[in-house]
Design an enzyme around this catalytic site. Structure first.
Site, PDB file in Angstrom:
ATOM      1  N   LYS A 188       0.834  -1.208   0.000  1.00  0.00           N
ATOM      2  CA  LYS A 188       0.000   0.000   0.000  1.00  0.00           C
ATOM      3  C   LYS A 188       0.863   1.251   0.000  1.00  0.00           C
ATOM      4  CE  LYS A 188       0.696   1.096   4.512  1.00  0.00           C
ATOM      5  NZ  LYS A 188       1.055   2.363   5.137  1.00  0.00           N
ATOM      6  N   THR A 245      -3.499   5.738   4.128  1.00  0.00           N
ATOM      7  CA  THR A 245      -2.188   6.146   3.638  1.00  0.00           C
ATOM      8  C   THR A 245      -2.294   7.002   2.385  1.00  0.00           C
ATOM      9  OG1 THR A 245      -1.344   4.046   4.499  1.00  0.00           O
ATOM     10  CG2 THR A 245       0.122   5.288   3.089  1.00  0.00           C
TER      11      THR A 245
END
Length: 339
Positions: A188, A245
């Protein structure tokens, strides 16, 4: 009450030290960096977490033996690029069966090993687990509600760590899918670089949503090919971690991506962010894994081209948009396509 050492004095390690201390544990923080320990001893505050005052009875040390021996749990909180060196350095002090929970995220270049695999290789006598999820240090240290996952090979180990960390603002789930958890947390960061690059180019919410959605598809595609569970990538350490994120200015990967989208090199971006940008280290490893497991990762491939091959970010976006036409979910064909 347990005796816990946090190995690494960065903002994430300190945030977790705050959680563990609040839960009544005896907490020691170790770092190999003398300046870091001196700062913590003198100010009882981390420069990256302003306003979070650390308890007077929290210990800070440079002494490896003091940090490791006799502890019920070791929290490995060093940056991914230092995980192997730190594990090797401390291995001689770790007792058989001593529990270590890794809280960093990354994949080692060249070996393509996850961080827990590195720790197990360097400290084979340890009982190694992982902790991951959508959890910025800035929010965890201030006691804002956060939910994460502990992965371990045994339920007993997972539940032990769950009990040490969990409280009314820090909810902890458990899972046996250690590999899936680590892959979600590592990959990610690469997609978050892409999201930041899009922000730096001035793109909007539509672009961000597309990157998050197609990004988790790439992560799950590679992760399941490697043996991770699809459901893990739909959970906190997959889509959950990816959302936070890609969307938050707390994210060092997104901030670095913004700077790259504005024309800086990845080295210039990392210097400006002043923190380790894990996605840069995981990007090459992700492409090597894609080749090994014969899967396509178009977003991650373009991130690599921008980082390491000098491709302009706007050209990378154009190539993504003009890829061959696809069906969104190949598992759901049109009736006429079914043989």
């Amino acid at each position: 009450m347990a005796k816990v050492s946090v190995l690494g004095g960065g903002s994430w390690g300190i945030a977790l030290a705050v959680v563990l201390h609040k839960n009544g544990n005896e907490v020691t923080v170790w770092s190999a960096l003398e300046a870091e320990i001196t700062m913590l001893q003198e100010k009882h505050e981390h420069k990256m977490l302003p306003g979070v005052i650390l308890p007077e009875d929290m210990k800070f040390t440079l002494d490896e033996k003091e940090a490791v021996e006799g502890k019920d749990l070791l929290v490995m909180a060093v940056a991914s690029s230092y995980t192997r060196k730190t594990a090797h350095q401390l291995s001689r002090l770790v007792a058989p069966g001593q529990k270590i929970v890794n809280v960093a995220k990354g994949i080692e270049e060249h070996t393509l090993m996850t961080l827990s695999e590195i720790i197990e290789q360097e400290i084979p006598q340890a009982d190694v687990a992982v902790l991951s999820g959508p959890s910025h240090a800035e929010e965890v240290s201030r006691g804002l509600p956060t939910t994460i996952v502990v992965g371990a090979k045994s339920k007993a180990t997972a539940e032990y760590i769950q009990n040490l960390f969990m409280n009314e603002v820090f909810r902890v789930y458990i899972s046996p899918d250690v590999l899936g958890i680590e892959l979600g947390g590592s990959l990610k960061n690469v997609v978050a670089l892409a999201a930041g690059i899009a922000d730096g180019l001035g793109y909007g919410d539509n672009s961000k949503a597309a990157l998050i959605t197609r990004g988790i598809t790439e992560i799950a595609r590679l992760g399941t090919a490697m043996g991770g569970k699809f459901e893990t990538f739909c959970g906190l350490t997959g889509i959950g971690d990816l959302i936070v994120t890609c969307a938050s200015m707390h994210s060092r990967n997104r901030r670095a991506g913004i700077l790259i989208g504005q024309g800086k090199t990845y080295k210039e971006a990392m210097e400006e962010v002043q923190m380790v940008v894990e996605g840069v280290y995981s990007a090459k490893a992700a492409m090597e894994l894609a080749a090994k497991y014969h899967v396509q990762l178009p977003i991650i491939e373009q991130v690599n081209a921008v980082l390491f091959e000098g491709k302009s970010p706007d050209q990378a976006v154009k190539e993504l948009m003009l890829r061959d036409k696809k069906i969104e979910v190949p598992a759901f064909p049109f009736p006429e396509d079914i043989q």
